[in-house]
Design a protein around this motif. Structure first.
Motif, PDB file in Angstrom:
ATOM      1  N   ARG A  26      15.090  55.737  79.862  1.00 43.23           N
ATOM      2  CA  ARG A  26      14.631  54.433  79.414  1.00 43.23           C
ATOM      3  C   ARG A  26      14.766  53.913  79.241  1.00 43.23           C
ATOM      4  O   ARG A  26      13.754  52.141  79.183  1.00 43.23           O
ATOM      5  CB  ARG A  26      15.069  55.241  77.318  1.00 43.23           C
ATOM      6  N   VAL A  27      15.774  52.618  80.049  1.00 40.88           N
ATOM      7  CA  VAL A  27      16.011  51.985  80.601  1.00 40.88           C
ATOM      8  C   VAL A  27      15.383  51.955  82.320  1.00 40.88           C
ATOM      9  O   VAL A  27      14.711  50.578  81.895  1.00 40.88           O
ATOM     10  CB  VAL A  27      17.800  51.713  81.170  1.00 40.88           C
ATOM     11  N   ASN A  28      14.703  52.653  82.924  1.00 42.39           N
ATOM     12  CA  ASN A  28      14.230  53.114  83.599  1.00 42.39           C
ATOM     13  C   ASN A  28      13.265  52.597  83.697  1.00 42.39           C
ATOM     14  O   ASN A  28      12.396  51.727  83.980  1.00 42.39           O
ATOM     15  CB  ASN A  28      14.440  54.148  84.700  1.00 42.39           C
ATOM     16  N   ALA A  29      12.739  52.675  82.389  1.00 40.36           N
ATOM     17  CA  ALA A  29      10.945  52.736  81.880  1.00 40.36           C
ATOM     18  C   ALA A  29      10.724  51.088  81.701  1.00 40.36           C
ATOM     19  O   ALA A  29      10.170  50.856  81.695  1.00 40.36           O
ATOM     20  CB  ALA A  29      10.762  53.732  80.666  1.00 40.36           C
ATOM     21  N   PHE A  30      11.422  50.844  80.706  1.00 43.71           N
ATOM     22  CA  PHE A  30      12.200  49.710  80.388  1.00 43.71           C
ATOM     23  C   PHE A  30      11.304  48.412  82.110  1.00 43.71           C
ATOM     24  O   PHE A  30      11.356  47.607  81.628  1.00 43.71           O
ATOM     25  CB  PHE A  30      12.872  49.550  79.767  1.00 43.71           C
ATOM     26  N   LEU A  31      12.733  49.256  82.812  1.00 44.04           N
ATOM     27  CA  LEU A  31      12.320  48.329  83.928  1.00 44.04           C
ATOM     28  C   LEU A  31      11.218  48.531  84.781  1.00 44.04           C
ATOM     29  O   LEU A  31      10.693  46.462  84.933  1.00 44.04           O
ATOM     30  CB  LEU A  31      13.222  48.302  84.967  1.00 44.04           C
ATOM     31  N   VAL A  32      10.228  49.047  84.637  1.00 49.52           N
ATOM     32  CA  VAL A  32       9.158  49.142  85.156  1.00 49.52           C
ATOM     33  C   VAL A  32       8.047  48.443  84.217  1.00 49.52           C
ATOM     34  O   VAL A  32       7.045  47.784  84.686  1.00 49.52           O
ATOM     35  CB  VAL A  32       8.856  50.710  85.389  1.00 49.52           C
ATOM     36  N   GLU A  33       7.946  48.501  83.097  1.00 50.07           N
ATOM     37  CA  GLU A  33       7.698  48.586  81.562  1.00 50.07           C
ATOM     38  C   GLU A  33       7.362  46.779  82.008  1.00 50.07           C
ATOM     39  O   GLU A  33       6.593  46.076  82.571  1.00 50.07           O
ATOM     40  CB  GLU A  33       7.397  48.898  80.613  1.00 50.07           C
ATOM     41  N   GLU A  34       8.389  46.078  82.496  1.00 48.92           N
ATOM     42  CA  GLU A  34       8.795  44.705  81.724  1.00 48.92           C
ATOM     43  C   GLU A  34       8.793  43.904  83.714  1.00 48.92           C
ATOM     44  O   GLU A  34       8.767  43.223  83.172  1.00 48.92           O
ATOM     45  CB  GLU A  34      10.120  44.587  81.407  1.00 48.92           C
ATOM     46  N   LYS A  35       8.325  44.505  84.392  1.00 48.41           N
ATOM     47  CA  LYS A  35       8.452  44.309  85.417  1.00 48.41           C
ATOM     48  C   LYS A  35       9.723  43.052  86.055  1.00 48.41           C
ATOM     49  O   LYS A  35       9.794  42.363  86.361  1.00 48.41           O
ATOM     50  CB  LYS A  35       7.087  43.423  85.911  1.00 48.41           C
ATOM     51  N   VAL A  36      10.710  43.981  85.886  1.00 50.99           N
ATOM     52  CA  VAL A  36      12.414  43.541  85.756  1.00 50.99           C
ATOM     53  C   VAL A  36      11.601  42.893  87.776  1.00 50.99           C
ATOM     54  O   VAL A  36      12.356  44.202  88.855  1.00 50.99           O
ATOM     55  CB  VAL A  36      13.517  44.547  85.453  1.00 50.99           C
ATOM     56  N   SER A  37      12.490  41.650  87.837  1.00 51.72           N
ATOM     57  CA  SER A  37      12.528  41.720  89.723  1.00 51.72           C
ATOM     58  C   SER A  37      14.332  42.065  90.075  1.00 51.72           C
ATOM     59  O   SER A  37      13.649  42.263  90.993  1.00 51.72           O
ATOM     60  CB  SER A  37      12.520  40.566  89.952  1.00 51.72           C
ATOM     61  N   ARG A  38      14.983  41.693  89.451  1.00 52.85           N
ATOM     62  CA  ARG A  38      16.051  41.983  89.765  1.00 52.85           C
ATOM     63  C   ARG A  38      17.342  42.331  88.628  1.00 52.85           C
ATOM     64  O   ARG A  38      16.877  41.884  87.792  1.00 52.85           O
ATOM     65  CB  ARG A  38      16.780  40.735  90.285  1.00 52.85           C
ATOM     66  N   VAL A  39      17.837  43.008  88.924  1.00 50.86           N
ATOM     67  CA  VAL A  39      18.940  44.025  87.448  1.00 50.86           C
ATOM     68  C   VAL A  39      19.934  42.650  88.134  1.00 50.86           C
ATOM     69  O   VAL A  39      20.980  43.437  89.214  1.00 50.86           O
ATOM     70  CB  VAL A  39      19.407  44.862  87.781  1.00 50.86           C
ATOM     71  N   ILE A  40      21.069  42.211  87.410  1.00 52.94           N
ATOM     72  CA  ILE A  40      22.421  41.772  87.532  1.00 52.94           C
ATOM     73  C   ILE A  40      23.650  42.292  87.400  1.00 52.94           C
ATOM     74  O   ILE A  40      24.322  41.902  88.275  1.00 52.94           O
ATOM     75  CB  ILE A  40      22.439  39.979  86.734  1.00 52.94           C
ATOM     76  N   VAL A  41      23.444  42.724  86.168  1.00 50.62           N
ATOM     77  CA  VAL A  41      24.636  43.528  85.749  1.00 50.62           C
ATOM     78  C   VAL A  41      24.620  44.759  84.722  1.00 50.62           C
ATOM     79  O   VAL A  41      23.068  44.892  83.875  1.00 50.62           O
ATOM     80  CB  VAL A  41      25.850  43.126  85.221  1.00 50.62           C
ATOM     81  N   VAL A  42      25.360  46.114  85.314  1.00 49.44           N
ATOM     82  CA  VAL A  42      24.355  46.767  83.653  1.00 49.44           C
ATOM     83  C   VAL A  42      25.765  47.263  83.454  1.00 49.44           C
ATOM     84  O   VAL A  42      27.120  47.848  84.254  1.00 49.44           O
ATOM     85  CB  VAL A  42      24.102  48.391  83.866  1.00 49.44           C
ATOM     86  N   GLN A  43      26.534  47.461  81.866  1.00 47.97           N
ATOM     87  CA  GLN A  43      27.765  47.611  81.504  1.00 47.97           C
ATOM     88  C   GLN A  43      27.456  48.406  80.073  1.00 47.97           C
ATOM     89  O   GLN A  43      26.721  48.447  79.562  1.00 47.97           O
ATOM     90  CB  GLN A  43      27.933  46.612  80.688  1.00 47.97           C
ATOM     91  N   ASP A  44      28.098  49.775  80.642  1.00 47.48           N
ATOM     92  CA  ASP A  44      27.957  51.087  78.971  1.00 47.48           C
ATOM     93  C   ASP A  44      30.325  50.544  78.236  1.00 47.48           C
ATOM     94  O   ASP A  44      30.604  50.418  78.705  1.00 47.48           O
ATOM     95  CB  ASP A  44      28.409  52.099  79.663  1.00 47.48           C
ATOM     96  N   THR A  45      28.947  51.205  76.928  1.00 46.13           N
ATOM     97  CA  THR A  45      30.711  50.293  76.083  1.00 46.13           C
ATOM     98  C   THR A  45      29.860  51.192  75.056  1.00 46.13           C
ATOM     99  O   THR A  45      29.431  51.511  74.815  1.00 46.13           O
ATOM    100  CB  THR A  45      30.388  49.352  75.478  1.00 46.13           C
ATOM    101  N   PRO A  46      31.359  52.601  74.821  1.00 47.96           N
ATOM    102  CA  PRO A  46      31.436  53.970  74.323  1.00 47.96           C
ATOM    103  C   PRO A  46      31.669  53.215  72.770  1.00 47.96           C
ATOM    104  O   PRO A  46      32.186  51.757  72.201  1.00 47.96           O
ATOM    105  CB  PRO A  46      32.633  53.951  74.071  1.00 47.96           C
ATOM    106  N   THR A  47      31.230  53.441  71.390  1.00 44.43           N
ATOM    107  CA  THR A  47      31.629  52.767  70.163  1.00 44.43           C
ATOM    108  C   THR A  47      32.710  54.363  70.011  1.00 44.43           C
ATOM    109  O   THR A  47      31.941  55.365  69.788  1.00 44.43           O
ATOM    110  CB  THR A  47      30.090  52.872  69.293  1.00 44.43           C
ATOM    111  N   THR A  48      33.087  54.203  68.719  1.00 44.50           N
ATOM    112  CA  THR A  48      34.414  55.329  68.158  1.00 44.50           C
ATOM    113  C   THR A  48      34.280  55.404  66.878  1.00 44.50           C
ATOM    114  O   THR A  48      33.647  54.179  65.701  1.00 44.50           O
ATOM    115  CB  THR A  48      35.584  54.784  68.816  1.00 44.50           C
ATOM    116  N   GLU A  49      34.235  56.229  66.028  1.00 48.64           N
ATOM    117  CA  GLU A  49      34.763  56.399  64.951  1.00 48.64           C
ATOM    118  C   GLU A  49      36.067  57.280  64.863  1.00 48.64           C
ATOM    119  O   GLU A  49      35.989  58.855  65.611  1.00 48.64           O
ATOM    120  CB  GLU A  49      33.566  56.791  63.988  1.00 48.64           C
ATOM    121  N   ASN A  50      36.655  57.191  64.057  1.00 45.24           N
ATOM    122  CA  ASN A  50      38.396  57.682  63.661  1.00 45.24           C
ATOM    123  C   ASN A  50      39.066  58.677  64.522  1.00 45.24           C
ATOM    124  O   ASN A  50      39.762  59.197  65.242  1.00 45.24           O
ATOM    125  CB  ASN A  50      38.031  58.801  62.897  1.00 45.24           C
TER     126      ASN A  50
END
Length: 64
Positions: A26-50
């Motif tokens: 999904r992220v790669n498709a977004f980059l192509v569709e939006e014609k992103v010229s440069r990615v500055i940062v990618v960050q993953d954050t987990p969501t938790t429950e109990n």
């Protein structure tokens, strides 16, 4: 112009690898569709429950 986009993905036990691959696609498709010229940062954050990880939020900072 610098922009920020977030993607969310719920995670289920024993299916995490497939879900992460789908999120990557999904992220790669977004980059192509939006014609992103440069990615500055990618960050993953987990969501938790109990104390269990139930999802992942991927934040993408990019330039068009």
């Amino acid at each position: 112009m610098i922009r920020v986009k977030t993607f969310g993905e719920p995670l289920q036990p024993f299916k995490t690898r497939r879900e992460l691959e789908e999120l990557d696609a999904r992220v790669n498709a977004f980059l192509v569709e939006e014609k992103v010229s440069r990615v500055i940062v990618v960050q993953d954050t987990p969501t938790t429950e109990n104390g269990n990880v139930i999802g992942l939020i991927r934040t993408l900072v990019y330039e068009t």
